[in-house]
Design a protein around this motif. Sequence first.
Motif, PDB file in Angstrom:
ATOM      1  N   ILE A 154       0.866  -1.180   0.000  1.00  0.00           N
ATOM      2  CA  ILE A 154       0.000   0.000   0.000  1.00  0.00           C
ATOM      3  C   ILE A 154       0.902   1.228   0.000  1.00  0.00           C
ATOM      4  O   ILE A 154       1.745   1.379   0.894  1.00  0.00           O
ATOM      5  CB  ILE A 154      -0.902   0.049   1.262  1.00  0.00           C
ATOM      6  CG1 ILE A 154      -1.661  -1.264   1.462  1.00  0.00           C
ATOM      7  CG2 ILE A 154      -1.835   1.258   1.216  1.00  0.00           C
ATOM      8  CD1 ILE A 154      -2.866  -1.453   0.598  1.00  0.00           C
ATOM      9  N   MET A 155       0.741   2.067  -0.999  1.00  0.00           N
ATOM     10  CA  MET A 155       1.588   3.249  -1.131  1.00  0.00           C
ATOM     11  C   MET A 155       0.735   4.508  -1.195  1.00  0.00           C
ATOM     12  O   MET A 155      -0.473   4.432  -1.404  1.00  0.00           O
ATOM     13  CB  MET A 155       2.443   3.146  -2.394  1.00  0.00           C
ATOM     14  CG  MET A 155       3.248   1.859  -2.465  1.00  0.00           C
ATOM     15  SD  MET A 155       4.598   1.976  -3.637  1.00  0.00           S
ATOM     16  CE  MET A 155       5.784   2.935  -2.699  1.00  0.00           C
ATOM     17  N   GLY A 156       1.394   5.654  -1.062  1.00  0.00           N
ATOM     18  CA  GLY A 156       0.670   6.924  -1.147  1.00  0.00           C
ATOM     19  C   GLY A 156       1.336   7.951  -0.260  1.00  0.00           C
ATOM     20  O   GLY A 156       2.081   7.594   0.652  1.00  0.00           O
ATOM     21  N   PRO A 157       1.047   9.222  -0.501  1.00  0.00           N
ATOM     22  CA  PRO A 157       1.683  10.280   0.270  1.00  0.00           C
ATOM     23  C   PRO A 157       1.335  10.218   1.757  1.00  0.00           C
ATOM     24  O   PRO A 157       0.350   9.574   2.139  1.00  0.00           O
ATOM     25  CB  PRO A 157       1.116  11.574  -0.337  1.00  0.00           C
ATOM     26  CG  PRO A 157       0.345  11.190  -1.535  1.00  0.00           C
ATOM     27  CD  PRO A 157       0.122   9.715  -1.518  1.00  0.00           C
ATOM     28  N   SER A 158       2.131  10.897   2.576  1.00  0.00           N
ATOM     29  CA  SER A 158       1.858  11.003   4.005  1.00  0.00           C
ATOM     30  C   SER A 158       0.460  11.601   4.201  1.00  0.00           C
ATOM     31  O   SER A 158       0.105  12.576   3.548  1.00  0.00           O
ATOM     32  CB  SER A 158       2.922  11.895   4.646  1.00  0.00           C
ATOM     33  OG  SER A 158       2.704  11.970   6.024  1.00  0.00           O
ATOM     34  N   GLY A 159      -0.330  10.987   5.081  1.00  0.00           N
ATOM     35  CA  GLY A 159      -1.672  11.475   5.362  1.00  0.00           C
ATOM     36  C   GLY A 159      -2.737  10.964   4.396  1.00  0.00           C
ATOM     37  O   GLY A 159      -3.906  11.346   4.493  1.00  0.00           O
ATOM     38  N   SER A 160      -2.362  10.056   3.471  1.00  0.00           N
ATOM     39  CA  SER A 160      -3.339   9.580   2.481  1.00  0.00           C
ATOM     40  C   SER A 160      -4.264   8.498   3.030  1.00  0.00           C
ATOM     41  O   SER A 160      -5.201   8.084   2.351  1.00  0.00           O
ATOM     42  CB  SER A 160      -2.619   9.078   1.222  1.00  0.00           C
ATOM     43  OG  SER A 160      -1.700   8.063   1.539  1.00  0.00           O
ATOM     44  N   GLY A 161      -3.992   8.014   4.266  1.00  0.00           N
ATOM     45  CA  GLY A 161      -4.903   7.048   4.885  1.00  0.00           C
ATOM     46  C   GLY A 161      -4.373   5.626   4.981  1.00  0.00           C
ATOM     47  O   GLY A 161      -5.125   4.711   5.336  1.00  0.00           O
ATOM     48  N   LYS A 162      -3.103   5.424   4.718  1.00  0.00           N
ATOM     49  CA  LYS A 162      -2.527   4.072   4.687  1.00  0.00           C
ATOM     50  C   LYS A 162      -2.622   3.371   6.048  1.00  0.00           C
ATOM     51  O   LYS A 162      -3.094   2.238   6.134  1.00  0.00           O
ATOM     52  CB  LYS A 162      -1.054   4.133   4.228  1.00  0.00           C
ATOM     53  CG  LYS A 162      -0.854   4.801   2.879  1.00  0.00           C
ATOM     54  CD  LYS A 162       0.606   4.804   2.457  1.00  0.00           C
ATOM     55  CE  LYS A 162       1.538   5.593   3.372  1.00  0.00           C
ATOM     56  NZ  LYS A 162       1.265   7.054   3.413  1.00  0.00           N
ATOM     57  N   SER A 163      -2.161   4.058   7.098  1.00  0.00           N
ATOM     58  CA  SER A 163      -2.201   3.438   8.433  1.00  0.00           C
ATOM     59  C   SER A 163      -3.642   3.234   8.884  1.00  0.00           C
ATOM     60  O   SER A 163      -3.973   2.204   9.479  1.00  0.00           O
ATOM     61  CB  SER A 163      -1.452   4.293   9.458  1.00  0.00           C
ATOM     62  OG  SER A 163      -0.073   4.323   9.173  1.00  0.00           O
ATOM     63  N   THR A 164      -4.499   4.206   8.577  1.00  0.00           N
ATOM     64  CA  THR A 164      -5.918   4.088   8.943  1.00  0.00           C
ATOM     65  C   THR A 164      -6.532   2.851   8.282  1.00  0.00           C
ATOM     66  O   THR A 164      -7.243   2.074   8.934  1.00  0.00           O
ATOM     67  CB  THR A 164      -6.690   5.356   8.513  1.00  0.00           C
ATOM     68  OG1 THR A 164      -6.061   6.502   9.080  1.00  0.00           O
ATOM     69  CG2 THR A 164      -8.135   5.299   8.950  1.00  0.00           C
ATOM     70  N   LEU A 165      -6.226   2.646   7.003  1.00  0.00           N
ATOM     71  CA  LEU A 165      -6.735   1.472   6.289  1.00  0.00           C
ATOM     72  C   LEU A 165      -6.253   0.193   6.967  1.00  0.00           C
ATOM     73  O   LEU A 165      -7.037  -0.734   7.211  1.00  0.00           O
ATOM     74  CB  LEU A 165      -6.268   1.514   4.818  1.00  0.00           C
ATOM     75  CG  LEU A 165      -6.571   0.270   3.992  1.00  0.00           C
ATOM     76  CD1 LEU A 165      -8.073   0.035   3.871  1.00  0.00           C
ATOM     77  CD2 LEU A 165      -5.937   0.379   2.597  1.00  0.00           C
ATOM     78  N   LEU A 166      -4.966   0.138   7.297  1.00  0.00           N
ATOM     79  CA  LEU A 166      -4.395  -1.052   7.916  1.00  0.00           C
ATOM     80  C   LEU A 166      -5.036  -1.318   9.282  1.00  0.00           C
ATOM     81  O   LEU A 166      -5.368  -2.457   9.608  1.00  0.00           O
ATOM     82  CB  LEU A 166      -2.880  -0.862   8.062  1.00  0.00           C
ATOM     83  CG  LEU A 166      -2.019  -2.051   7.655  1.00  0.00           C
ATOM     84  CD1 LEU A 166      -2.284  -2.438   6.216  1.00  0.00           C
ATOM     85  CD2 LEU A 166      -0.549  -1.770   7.879  1.00  0.00           C
TER      86      LEU A 166
END
Length: 246
Positions: free
Chosen positions: A44-56
């Motif tokens: 899962i990639m994307g800029p800081s604040g794009s929601g990656k940790s939230t998704l995980l």
Amino acid sequence: MSSTITKVAARTEGLRKVYGEGDASVEALRGVTLEFAVAGFTAIMGPSGSGKSTLLHCLAGLDSPTEGHVYIGDVDITTLSERQLTQLRRDKIGFVFQAYNLIPTLTASENITLPLDIAGRDVDRAWFDEVVDTTGLRDRLGHKPTELSGGQQQRVAGARALVSRPEIVFADEPTGNLDSRSSDELLTFLRAAVTDHGQTIVMVTHDARAASYADRAVFLGDGQVVDEMQAPTAERILDRLKSLEV
Ligand SMILES: Nc1ncnc2c1ncn2[C@@H]1O[C@H](COP(=O)(O)OP(=O)(O)OP(=O)(O)O)[C@@H](O)[C@H]1O
Ligand SMILES: [Mg+2]
């Protein structure tokens, strides 16, 4: 004609996550629908604040979505009680946090087996040995976290997530603090867990080289899936990131 049925280890449906209320609210996820196949390795990639940790965190049942559903196997975890969720997490899910969350008073070995000890399950010694050897931790097993380098601590956290052979492992930047050699070792180990042992892994990373170990890269932008790539290479990922961030 025969059809191939791909088993799904986890999936989300219309996942929304809003933090806070009113003017101060932040919509971290805006309708994310994704599937993760069994024995698949997804970056899962994307800029800081794009929601990656939230998704995980939503996928692993560590945070509850505002709207939408999360399935682990066939189970909609958004309908589970806290107790059922805790049990499902123990039995089926491994998690490597952005900070490693090791217990300072326990040795590396004790940290690795902690989830199994908590669940009252036996440690499969052959698998423990394989995990320890491939993460290069054999001669550090008796050390406490403060006696380990950042990279070694991160590998202990990786080993801890895998030792119970969970059905699915979520890893939030597991190579974030590693030099390139330790990073390659950990990624090679994760790759082998998928290819040789049918493990399912979802890994957040900023690093195109790390993502190239995955079968698939999913790009998030502002809480939405903006792109996907199969069999990513570091070069193609870098190209894509450039075009997404302008
Ligand atoms: N507990 C929280 N309360 C309020 N807002 C939050 C909370 N957690 C995350 N956010 C916000 O939600 C958005 C997504 O955060 P998230 O941590 O998922 O991003 P990320 O893609 O993991 O970023 P990074 O690459 O920096 O780790 C951000 O705008 C963040 O500020
Ligand atoms: Mg994050």
